[in-house]
Design a protein around this motif. Structure first.
Motif, PDB file in Angstrom:
ATOM      1  N   LYS A 188     -36.321  -7.498  35.332  1.00 50.78           N
ATOM      2  CA  LYS A 188     -35.631  -6.644  37.059  1.00 50.78           C
ATOM      3  C   LYS A 188     -34.865  -5.674  36.885  1.00 50.78           C
ATOM      4  CE  LYS A 188     -34.210 -11.885  39.290  1.00 50.78           C
ATOM      5  NZ  LYS A 188     -33.225 -12.197  39.542  1.00 50.78           N
ATOM      6  N   SER A 205     -30.212  -8.952  30.307  1.00 53.86           N
ATOM      7  CA  SER A 205     -30.747  -8.084  31.171  1.00 53.86           C
ATOM      8  C   SER A 205     -32.043  -7.520  30.960  1.00 53.86           C
ATOM      9  CB  SER A 205     -29.885  -6.934  31.696  1.00 53.86           C
ATOM     10  OG  SER A 205     -29.301  -6.509  30.369  1.00 53.86           O
ATOM     11  N   THR A 244     -28.801  -2.625  23.051  1.00 56.08           N
ATOM     12  CA  THR A 244     -27.712  -1.978  22.581  1.00 56.08           C
ATOM     13  C   THR A 244     -26.651  -2.757  22.576  1.00 56.08           C
ATOM     14  OG1 THR A 244     -26.819  -0.179  23.942  1.00 56.08           O
ATOM     15  CG2 THR A 244     -28.395   0.735  22.643  1.00 56.08           C
ATOM     16  N   THR A 245     -26.344  -3.567  23.937  1.00 56.44           N
ATOM     17  CA  THR A 245     -25.017  -4.732  23.851  1.00 56.44           C
ATOM     18  C   THR A 245     -25.918  -6.283  23.482  1.00 56.44           C
ATOM     19  OG1 THR A 245     -25.530  -4.976  26.197  1.00 56.44           O
ATOM     20  CG2 THR A 245     -24.155  -2.883  25.459  1.00 56.44           C
ATOM     21  N   ASN A 283     -26.632   7.275  27.133  1.00 53.68           N
ATOM     22  CA  ASN A 283     -25.480   8.216  27.785  1.00 53.68           C
ATOM     23  C   ASN A 283     -24.794   8.998  26.381  1.00 53.68           C
ATOM     24  OD1 ASN A 283     -24.039   6.555  25.934  1.00 53.68           O
ATOM     25  ND2 ASN A 283     -23.893   4.960  27.624  1.00 53.68           N
ATOM     26  N   THR A 312     -21.258  -1.604  16.354  1.00 54.64           N
ATOM     27  CA  THR A 312     -20.863  -0.733  16.699  1.00 54.64           C
ATOM     28  C   THR A 312     -20.227  -0.878  18.044  1.00 54.64           C
ATOM     29  OG1 THR A 312     -22.449   0.652  18.100  1.00 54.64           O
ATOM     30  CG2 THR A 312     -21.640   1.480  15.335  1.00 54.64           C
ATOM     31  N   LEU A 369     -28.102  -2.958  15.715  1.00 56.64           N
ATOM     32  CA  LEU A 369     -26.922  -1.694  16.319  1.00 56.64           C
ATOM     33  C   LEU A 369     -25.611  -1.785  17.295  1.00 56.64           C
ATOM     34  CD1 LEU A 369     -29.905  -0.336  18.993  1.00 56.64           C
ATOM     35  CD2 LEU A 369     -28.874   1.197  16.988  1.00 56.64           C
ATOM     36  N   ASP A 419     -31.090  -1.323  33.453  1.00 61.09           N
ATOM     37  CA  ASP A 419     -31.719  -1.327  35.222  1.00 61.09           C
ATOM     38  C   ASP A 419     -31.534   0.145  35.672  1.00 61.09           C
ATOM     39  OD1 ASP A 419     -31.016  -4.264  34.147  1.00 61.09           O
ATOM     40  OD2 ASP A 419     -29.573  -4.531  36.310  1.00 61.09           O
ATOM     41  N   ASP A 470     -21.406   7.334  31.659  1.00 59.09           N
ATOM     42  CA  ASP A 470     -21.121   5.497  31.181  1.00 59.09           C
ATOM     43  C   ASP A 470     -20.320   5.149  31.912  1.00 59.09           C
ATOM     44  OD1 ASP A 470     -20.918   4.113  28.624  1.00 59.09           O
ATOM     45  OD2 ASP A 470     -19.556   4.966  28.084  1.00 59.09           O
ATOM     46  N   GLU A 530     -20.596   1.451  34.924  1.00 67.45           N
ATOM     47  CA  GLU A 530     -21.836   1.221  36.429  1.00 67.45           C
ATOM     48  C   GLU A 530     -22.388   2.498  37.527  1.00 67.45           C
ATOM     49  OE1 GLU A 530     -22.874  -2.066  36.511  1.00 67.45           O
ATOM     50  OE2 GLU A 530     -23.884  -1.843  38.654  1.00 67.45           O
ATOM     51  N   GLY A 565     -27.284   0.147  27.407  1.00 69.99           N
ATOM     52  CA  GLY A 565     -27.324  -1.490  27.546  1.00 69.99           C
ATOM     53  C   GLY A 565     -27.422  -2.213  29.675  1.00 69.99           C
ATOM     54  N   GLY A 566     -26.930  -3.091  29.232  1.00 67.01           N
ATOM     55  CA  GLY A 566     -27.469  -3.417  30.669  1.00 67.01           C
ATOM     56  C   GLY A 566     -27.670  -2.219  32.431  1.00 67.01           C
ATOM     57  N   VAL A 567     -27.017  -1.535  32.028  1.00 68.69           N
ATOM     58  CA  VAL A 567     -26.542  -0.369  33.085  1.00 68.69           C
ATOM     59  C   VAL A 567     -27.679   0.671  32.931  1.00 68.69           C
ATOM     60  CG1 VAL A 567     -25.077   1.857  33.837  1.00 68.69           C
ATOM     61  CG2 VAL A 567     -24.098  -1.043  33.279  1.00 68.69           C
ATOM     62  N   LYS A 627     -25.517   3.602  38.163  1.00 68.14           N
ATOM     63  CA  LYS A 627     -26.672   3.030  38.856  1.00 68.14           C
ATOM     64  C   LYS A 627     -26.472   3.259  40.039  1.00 68.14           C
ATOM     65  CE  LYS A 627     -27.088  -1.398  38.124  1.00 68.14           C
ATOM     66  NZ  LYS A 627     -26.801  -3.413  37.569  1.00 68.14           N
ATOM     67  N   ASN A 687     -18.556 -10.517  26.186  1.00 70.41           N
ATOM     68  CA  ASN A 687     -18.954 -10.375  27.765  1.00 70.41           C
ATOM     69  C   ASN A 687     -20.250 -11.209  28.026  1.00 70.41           C
ATOM     70  OD1 ASN A 687     -19.633  -9.132  29.847  1.00 70.41           O
ATOM     71  ND2 ASN A 687     -20.579  -7.419  29.129  1.00 70.41           N
TER      72      ASN A 687
HETATM   73  N1  LIG Z   1     -31.814  -6.893  34.526  1.00 73.30           N
HETATM   74  C1  LIG Z   1     -31.296  -7.764  34.652  1.00 73.30           C
HETATM   75  O1  LIG Z   1     -31.714  -8.809  34.704  1.00 73.30           O
HETATM   76  C2  LIG Z   1     -30.051  -7.634  34.369  1.00 73.30           C
HETATM   77  C3  LIG Z   1     -28.755  -9.159  33.733  1.00 73.30           C
HETATM   78  C4  LIG Z   1     -27.498  -9.310  33.368  1.00 73.30           C
HETATM   79  C5  LIG Z   1     -26.916  -8.459  33.830  1.00 73.30           C
HETATM   80  N2  LIG Z   1     -27.239  -7.103  34.312  1.00 73.30           N
HETATM   81  C6  LIG Z   1     -26.925  -5.838  35.165  1.00 73.30           C
HETATM   82  O2  LIG Z   1     -25.578  -5.230  33.291  1.00 73.30           O
HETATM   83  C7  LIG Z   1     -25.044  -4.184  33.234  1.00 73.30           C
HETATM   84  C8  LIG Z   1     -23.824  -4.593  32.146  1.00 73.30           C
HETATM   85  O3  LIG Z   1     -24.703  -4.901  30.909  1.00 73.30           O
HETATM   86  P1  LIG Z   1     -23.854  -4.275  30.284  1.00 73.30           P
HETATM   87  O4  LIG Z   1     -22.717  -5.594  29.887  1.00 73.30           O
HETATM   88  O5  LIG Z   1     -24.478  -3.974  28.502  1.00 73.30           O
HETATM   89  O6  LIG Z   1     -22.835  -3.343  30.190  1.00 73.30           O
HETATM   90  P2  LIG Z   1     -23.000  -1.294  29.691  1.00 73.30           P
HETATM   91  O7  LIG Z   1     -24.179  -1.253  29.906  1.00 73.30           O
HETATM   92  O8  LIG Z   1     -21.959  -0.982  30.631  1.00 73.30           O
HETATM   93  O9  LIG Z   1     -22.171  -1.401  28.165  1.00 73.30           O
HETATM   94  C9  LIG Z   1     -21.011  -1.503  27.993  1.00 73.30           C
HETATM   95  C10 LIG Z   1     -20.343  -0.560  27.089  1.00 73.30           C
HETATM   96  O10 LIG Z   1     -20.947  -0.137  26.162  1.00 73.30           O
HETATM   97  C11 LIG Z   1     -21.081   0.878  25.313  1.00 73.30           C
HETATM   98  N3  LIG Z   1     -22.354   0.583  24.307  1.00 73.30           N
HETATM   99  C12 LIG Z   1     -23.713  -0.355  24.957  1.00 73.30           C
HETATM  100  N4  LIG Z   1     -24.239  -0.301  23.661  1.00 73.30           N
HETATM  101  C13 LIG Z   1     -23.146   0.495  22.590  1.00 73.30           C
HETATM  102  C14 LIG Z   1     -23.468  -0.203  21.165  1.00 73.30           C
HETATM  103  N5  LIG Z   1     -24.585  -0.130  20.243  1.00 73.30           N
HETATM  104  N6  LIG Z   1     -22.465   0.782  20.245  1.00 73.30           N
HETATM  105  C15 LIG Z   1     -21.414   1.552  20.565  1.00 73.30           C
HETATM  106  N7  LIG Z   1     -21.286   0.622  22.481  1.00 73.30           N
HETATM  107  C16 LIG Z   1     -21.976   0.538  22.921  1.00 73.30           C
HETATM  108  C17 LIG Z   1     -21.807   1.590  26.461  1.00 73.30           C
HETATM  109  O11 LIG Z   1     -21.914   2.768  26.727  1.00 73.30           O
HETATM  110  C18 LIG Z   1     -20.843   0.794  27.919  1.00 73.30           C
HETATM  111  O12 LIG Z   1     -19.864   1.629  27.960  1.00 73.30           O
HETATM  112  C19 LIG Z   1     -24.555  -4.490  34.327  1.00 73.30           C
HETATM  113  O13 LIG Z   1     -24.803  -3.674  35.874  1.00 73.30           O
HETATM  114  C20 LIG Z   1     -25.358  -5.386  35.229  1.00 73.30           C
HETATM  115  O14 LIG Z   1     -26.014  -5.705  36.378  1.00 73.30           O
HETATM  116  C21 LIG Z   1     -28.471  -7.002  34.661  1.00 73.30           C
END
Ligand SMILES: NC(=O)c1ccc[n+]([C@@H]2O[C@H](COP(=O)([O-])OP(=O)(O)OC[C@H]3O[C@@H](n4cnc5c(N)ncnc54)[C@H](O)[C@@H]3O)[C@@H](O)[C@H]2O)c1
Ligand SMILES: [Zn+2]
Length: 365
Positions: A143, A138, A130-131, A43, A173, A170, A110, A72, A74, A105-107, A77, A181
């Motif tokens: 999955k 994730s 990156t999260t 993103n 930031t 990573l 996935d 950026d 959910e 991140g997870g979004v 998805k 979280n």
């Molecule tokens: N596949 C799986 O097994 C599984 C398991 C758990 C969760 N998930 C999915 O993961 C998603 C949630 O993922 P998330 O919590 O990582 O949220 P996300 O992907 O929305 O990231 C959170 C925020 O952090 C920002 N960001 C990411 N990396 C960054 C970095 N290094 N520096 C600055 N900003 C950064 C992103 O742009 C976003 O705004 C949900 O959709 C959930 O359904 C999937």
């Protein structure tokens, strides 16, 4: 740098964990035979932060690089975003050998994993989470999914990546709320499988929250190992082993969806409350002791996560819980703590007991 092997027969792959790995991406991918044209799904904010480093590293090892941006949130998805991405990749893919890199991140993990699974019935992909949540959860396990209006993650596929590169640097930031979280999932691993990890978190929680690299590397490695172990024995979520990963998630999901229109609680915060409620249910059922409950709740609080619910009422949360049940054949299944590092799966816990535990954790009534 640590390497964890994920052993899934011909779908086996490595998870590489360490600081400063982004600059080594090209070299790490070189030996995998993925193709030479990398399509990086990410993103705008992440592109601004890391485009140069990632591109330089891939170019150094003679990969071509194309960035594809998605919203950026959910909302990325969605079937709309997924199919548009596939079309854009198809237009670019003439006379190329494309593979996908999920950079986010997870979004993004996935979504990009799902697109990799369906485009040409499967092209190779790599996860660069990156999260903290994506690094410990994730990005591991294959999955992939997009959301439907009716519920999240309803359309998806099991599709394993060819490598996961978890670069601890990573996380520098990443906003503080996103570190917390991910901490909720890490606490979950401690409770379900690893009392040493739990004790480490009790001691080092403030180092982790201020992103101390050594502590983060320990936490990401240990958590990844637990998830890998479970996935290796239950890749397709069929044997019931993977179910322990749902500790805190049944009530957590209900809170998350009941609060979604307010965006009050993110996933980790909802799971944190869900873990606290599960403690009270386990206590009520005499599965665990008040001391274990207190230890778990104390750690959740130390990590800056909530154990109490504000701004939502019981009927809203129970409505979401009942809705969830429709998708699990009408019966609830709860993962409840027995001791630190040990949980039990209990089917059909009476609604009355669940409701009481939720009520106990409602702030202001
Ligand atoms: N596949 C799986 O097994 C599984 C398991 C758990 C969760 N998930 C999915 O993961 C998603 C949630 O993922 P998330 O919590 O990582 O949220 P996300 O992907 O929305 O990231 C959170 C925020 O952090 C920002 N960001 C990411 N990396 C960054 C970095 N290094 N520096 C600055 N900003 C950064 C992103 O742009 C976003 O705004 C949900 O959709 C959930 O359904 C999937
Ligand atoms: Zn989760």
């Amino acid at each position: 740098m640590k390497t964890i092997k994920v052993r899934l027969k011909e779908r086996s792959y490595d998870i590489v964990i360490g600081a400063g790995l982004l600059s080594k991406t090209g070299a790490l991918l070189q030996k995998l035979g993925l193709g030479k044209d990398a399509v990086v799904i990410t993103n705008k904010p992440l592109l601004g932060l890391y485009k140069r480093d990632l591109e330089t590293s891939l170019h150094k090892d003679r990969f071509t690089v194309r960035f594809e941006l998605v919203p950026d949130s959910e909302k990325a998805k969605s079937s709309n975003v997924a199919l548009k991405l596939a079309s854009r990749i198809a237009a670019y893919d003439k006379k190329r050998s494309v593979f996908i890199i999920a950079f986010g991140g997870g979004v993004i993990g996935d979504l990009a994993g799902f697109v990799a699974a369906i485009y040409k019935r499967g092209v190779p992909y790599v996860q660069i989470p990156t999260t903290l949540l994506a690094q410990v959860d994730s990005a591991i396990g294959g999955k992939t999914a997009i959301d439907l209006n009716i519920a999240k993650n309803l359309v998806g596929a099991f599709y394993q990546p060819r490598m996961v590169i978890s670069d601890i640097s990573l996380l520098e930031t990443l906003p503080a709320r996103q570190i917390r979280n991910g901490m909720a999932e890490v606490i979950k691993y401690g409770v379900i499988k690893d009392r040493q990890l739990f004790a480490f978190l009790e001691k080092k929680y403030s180092d982790i929250l201020r992103r101390d690299k050594e502590s983060l590397e320990f936490v990401v490695s240990r958590s990844s190992r637990i998830k890998v172990n479970i996935v290796e024995h239950d890749e397709l979520d069929k044997t019931g082993l993977r179910a322990v990963l749902n500790y805190g998630h049944t009530v957590g999901h209900a809170i998350e969806s009941a609060s979604s229109y307010l965006s009050r609680y993110n996933h980790g915060e909802s799971v944190a409350i869900g873990m606290a409620v599960a403690c009270d249910i386990a206590s009520k059922l005499k599965l665990t002791s008040p001391e274990v409950c207190e230890r778990i709740k104390a750690l959740i609080k130390k990590a800056g996560l909530p154990t109490k619910i504000t701004g939502l009422n019981l009927s809203k949360i129970c409505g979401s819980l009942a809705h969830d049940k429709k998708f699990v054949r009408g019966k609830n299944r709860l993962v409840l703590p027995v001791s630190i590092g040990k949980v039990k799966i209990i089917d059909g816990v009476p609604d009355r007991i669940i409701n009481e535990a939720i009520k106990k954790n409602l702030k202001n009534g």
